[in-house]
Motif scaffolding. Sequence first.
Motif, short mmCIF file in Angstrom:
data_model
loop_
_atom_site.label_atom_id
_atom_site.label_comp_id
_atom_site.label_asym_id
_atom_site.label_seq_id
_atom_site.Cartn_x
_atom_site.Cartn_y
_atom_site.Cartn_z
N LEU A 67 0.82 -1.10 -0.13
CA LEU A 67 -0.28 -0.07 -0.46
C LEU A 67 1.13 1.30 -0.07
O LEU A 67 -0.02 2.50 0.49
N SER A 73 -2.78 -0.03 -3.82
CA SER A 73 -3.95 0.63 -2.68
C SER A 73 -5.56 0.25 -4.33
O SER A 73 -5.73 -0.33 -4.50
N SER A 122 -1.87 5.82 2.36
CA SER A 122 -2.08 4.26 2.19
C SER A 122 -3.26 5.04 2.70
O SER A 122 -4.15 4.97 1.90
#
Length: 270
Positions: A67, A73, A122
């Motif tokens: 992430l 993501s 993130s």
Amino acid sequence: MNINLSGRKAIVTGSTAGIGRATAEGLARAGASVVINGRGNARVNEAVRQMQQAFPGNNISGIAADLASPEGSEALIAQVPDADILVNNAGTAYIRDYNGIEDIAKIPDEDWLGLFQLNVMSGVRLSRHYLPRMAGRGWGRVVFVSSESAVNIPKEMIDYGVSKTAQLAVSRGLAEAVAGTGVTVNAVLPGPTRSEILGNFMAKQAEANGTTREEAEQDFLKAMRSTTLIQRFATTDEVANMIVYVCSEQASATSGAALRVDGGVVRFLA
């Protein structure tokens, strides 16, 4: 208090170990279906296997995604496009010795930017996807796992402290943005905790000094966190208990808050 999260889907980032893993287990224990996340397939698969054994009635799944990058993501979002609960726990720290201002001057841009990408962005990337969907349904929970270092900046880890302070700003801003929708956004601030990163560091210190881990922890507290009131490291379960609570229906009046599980390290009243 009986926390019941049956029918809710939770994503917990950085949840193969430490606070994230304890949080995933706590949410599963409350009845939620849980998505485990980590960077590598092996650790994610093992965490899912263990949790499926521990909670056979729950839907436990896992996604390996880094992430710290937009692509990571996006990969997570593609596999889990919707969720009721998002715990932004993924993060890391560079634990360093401090011998003066020269050490601070040596922290490279890569460390500053790397921590910001993982610890802050993130959560930003995932929140901007899931929050509007939660608001549209009229219920949701987003939690940022920050740190007491967000308000008690450690001189040996200024870059880490800055990233954790940024999480508080993002959390409060998002809470303002979803006001009145039934969605809450909060931050939880652990203090020194027997998590994987700090626990491994303490184990190495103990080995180097010929002491036990408990003695190494006490030395750390005396030198670096002398204001602790519990005078010990917290457990990951103790931190997770707070996170699970703010994910619950019972916490519906708590939003925009920075909730400390710091053992009393931070010396202010609010």
